[in-house]
Design a protein around this motif. Structure first.
Motif, PDB file in Angstrom:
ATOM      1  N   ASN A  86      54.157  17.022  76.070  1.00  0.00           N
ATOM      2  CA  ASN A  86      54.744  18.358  76.023  1.00  0.00           C
ATOM      3  C   ASN A  86      56.188  18.400  75.548  1.00  0.00           C
ATOM      4  O   ASN A  86      56.759  19.492  75.446  1.00  0.00           O
ATOM      5  N   PHE A  87      56.784  17.260  75.257  1.00  0.00           N
ATOM      6  CA  PHE A  87      58.157  17.302  74.752  1.00  0.00           C
ATOM      7  C   PHE A  87      58.518  15.978  74.090  1.00  0.00           C
ATOM      8  O   PHE A  87      57.919  14.935  74.344  1.00  0.00           O
ATOM      9  N   ASP A  89      62.351  14.206  73.553  1.00  0.00           N
ATOM     10  CA  ASP A  89      63.758  14.357  73.917  1.00  0.00           C
ATOM     11  C   ASP A  89      64.576  13.305  73.168  1.00  0.00           C
ATOM     12  O   ASP A  89      64.244  12.107  73.221  1.00  0.00           O
ATOM     13  N   THR A 104      65.823  18.759  72.440  1.00  0.00           N
ATOM     14  CA  THR A 104      64.493  18.617  73.018  1.00  0.00           C
ATOM     15  C   THR A 104      63.541  19.561  72.306  1.00  0.00           C
ATOM     16  O   THR A 104      63.776  20.773  72.251  1.00  0.00           O
ATOM     17  N   PHE A 106      60.065  21.248  72.609  1.00  0.00           N
ATOM     18  CA  PHE A 106      59.285  21.551  73.821  1.00  0.00           C
ATOM     19  C   PHE A 106      58.021  22.320  73.465  1.00  0.00           C
ATOM     20  O   PHE A 106      58.042  23.257  72.659  1.00  0.00           O
ATOM     21  N   TYR A 107      56.914  21.932  74.109  1.00  0.00           N
ATOM     22  CA  TYR A 107      55.651  22.662  73.977  1.00  0.00           C
ATOM     23  C   TYR A 107      55.122  22.958  75.376  1.00  0.00           C
ATOM     24  O   TYR A 107      54.686  22.058  76.097  1.00  0.00           O
ATOM     25  N   SER A 118      54.956  23.577  83.692  1.00  0.00           N
ATOM     26  CA  SER A 118      55.924  23.716  82.591  1.00  0.00           C
ATOM     27  C   SER A 118      57.312  24.038  83.122  1.00  0.00           C
ATOM     28  O   SER A 118      58.322  23.482  82.653  1.00  0.00           O
ATOM     29  N   ILE A 135      67.281  23.182  73.252  1.00  0.00           N
ATOM     30  CA  ILE A 135      65.842  22.982  73.444  1.00  0.00           C
ATOM     31  C   ILE A 135      65.128  24.108  72.707  1.00  0.00           C
ATOM     32  O   ILE A 135      65.445  25.283  72.885  1.00  0.00           O
TER      33      ILE A 135
END
Length: 337
Positions: A86-87, A89, A104, A106-107, A118, A135
Motif C-alpha cells: 500500500n505504499f 516510502d 511517500t 500511498f494507495y 488505512s 504524501i
C-alpha cells in the motif's frame, strides 16, 4: 523537476503503456509513482526502459490485484526506506547538494471494512521520520461531502475517520489545479459517480522549503483515475537544439515520399553525400511542421476531454467516448515514433 502519481489500472495492456508514455513525454516527471499496475517487476522493467527512466522500485501485483512502482531519473537521489502493498516510502533530493525530504506514494485500501487499517497506516507512517514530507496517491477516502457527485452521500463515519487520521498526522492538503474529481464510474449513465480520491498532503516543514510548489490534475484516457503532478520547483528548461531524427510515422504520409523524390531530382548531378544532406533538410522542414500539427491534434483532444469531463448533459456524455477513442488512436500513431 516534477513528480507524477497515477492509478493506472493495469500496465499489461499496450494501450495503457502508450497513454503513460504520452504523459511522460508531455510532462517529463523526474519521479513517477504508479498504483494498481497489475504486473510484476519483469514487466515493469519493459515499461521503465520504454519511458527512459534510470531506476525503479517495484512492489509486485498479486494476481490481477494491486502492484506499485516508483521510477526515477539519475538526476534525483532516491533511497527507499520502507514499502508494503500500500505504499513506497523514500528519501530524495532533487539534485546533488539539495536538501533531502521524504516522499511517500500511498494507495489506500479500497474495501470499506478495511479503511481503519488505512488510517492506522497513515498514522504509523507519520512517525517514521522527521524529514519534510509529501504524501500523494489514491487514498480511496473523502474529506467532506463536496468531494463526491452522484448517487448516495458518502457515509459520515468514513469522512470523519479519514479527516481525523489526516489531522493526527499533522498533514495539510496541497490544493491542485484542474478537474477536482479524480475518479469516475459509469460515465453517461444515471448511476454516474465522481469522487476526489487522489490527493497530495504535506507538512509545514516541506512547505517552508517549497512555498511556490504547484500541483494539477491531468486529463488522460484509459484509467478511471486522473494523474496528479506536483512541481516543487520551476519547470522552465533552457532550450536545446535538436539534431535531425527521421520519424517512422512520416512513412505513412505520401507527402514524405513526394519530398524525397523532388529533392533527389532537384539535386541531380551533385555527389551522393550532398544529395543526402539536402534531402534530409527538406524532409526535416516538412516533418517539423507535420509533427507540430500532429501534436496540436493530441492537445486539442485533451482540451476537449477536459471540457467534457465537467459536463453532464446528454450531448456531452455521448461526445466524451468519441473524443477519448480519437485520442487513443492518435496516441497509437504517436507510439510508432
Amino acid at each position: 523537476m516534477s513528480l507524477l502519481s497515477w492509478n493506472c489500472r493495469g500496465l499489461g495492456n499496450p494501450t495503457a503503456v502508450r497513454v503513460l508514455t504520452d504523459l511522460v513525454r508531455a510532462k517529463r516527471p523526474k519521479v513517477l509513482f504508479l498504483m494498481e499496475t497489475f504486473v510484476d517487476k519483469r514487466k515493469m522493467e519493459l515499461v521503465r526502459v520504454q519511458n527512459g527512466y534510470d531506476s525503479m522500485f517495484v512492489v509486485d501485483a498479486i494476481g490481477h490485484r494491486g502492484g506499485l512502482a516508483l521510477l526515477w531519473m539519475n538526476s534525483v537521489e532516491v533511497e527507499v526506506t520502507a514499502f508494503s502493498s500500500n505504499f513506497i516510502d523514500v528519501q530524495l533530493a532533487l539534485d546533488v547538494g539539495k536538501p533531502y525530504w521524504r516522499f511517500t506514494g500511498f494507495y489506500g485500501l479500497p474495501e470499506r471494512h478495511r479503511r481503519r487499517e488505512s488510517w492506522q497506516l497513515l498514522r504509523s507512517l507519520a512517525t517514521h521520520s522527521n524529514l519534510p514530507w509529501v504524501i500523494m496517491g489514491d487514498f480511496n477516502d473523502l474529506l467532506n461531502q463536496a468531494d463526491k457527485r452522484g448517487r448516495l452521500p458518502h457515509p459520515e463515519w468514513l469522512i470523519t475517520g479519514f479527516r481525523e487520521a489526516v489531522n493526527d498526522c499533522g498533514l495539510r492538503e496541497l490544493p491542485f489545479d484542474g478537474h477536482q474529481f479524480t475518479w469516475e464510474w459509469s460515465r453517461g449513465t444515471a448511476n454516474m459517480v465522481e469522487e476526489k480520491l487522489d490527493r497530495i498532503f504535506t507538512i509545514e516543514s516541506w512547505l517552508s522549503l517549497y512555498d511556490g510548489a504547484q500541483a494539477s490534475s491531468l486529463i488522460c484516457p484509459y484509467s478511471d483515475h486522473l494523474p496528479l503532478m506536483l512541481s516543487p520547483e520551476s519547470l522552465n528548461r533552457p532550450g536545446s537544439r535538436r539534431r535531425f531524427c527521421f520519424d517512422n510515422m512520416w512513412l505513412r504520409e505520401d507527402k514524405c515520399r513526394e519530398i524525397v523524390a523532388q529533392s533527389w531530382e532537384r539535386t541531380r548531378g551533385m555527389d551522393v553525400i550532398t544529395r543526402v544532406e539536402c534531402c534530409g533538410r527538406d524532409i526535416w522542414r516538412w516533418g517539423r511542421n507535420y509533427n507540430k500539427e500532429f501534436q496540436r491534434k493530441i492537445e486539442k483532444c485533451k482540451g476537449r476531454l477536459a471540457y467534457l469531463r465537467n459536463r453532464h448533459d446528454s450531448e456531452s456524455m455521448m461526445e466524451y467516448p468519441r473524443v477519448e477513442k480519437e485520442l487513443l488512436f492518435l496516441l497509437e500513431q504517436q507510439h510508432i515514433f
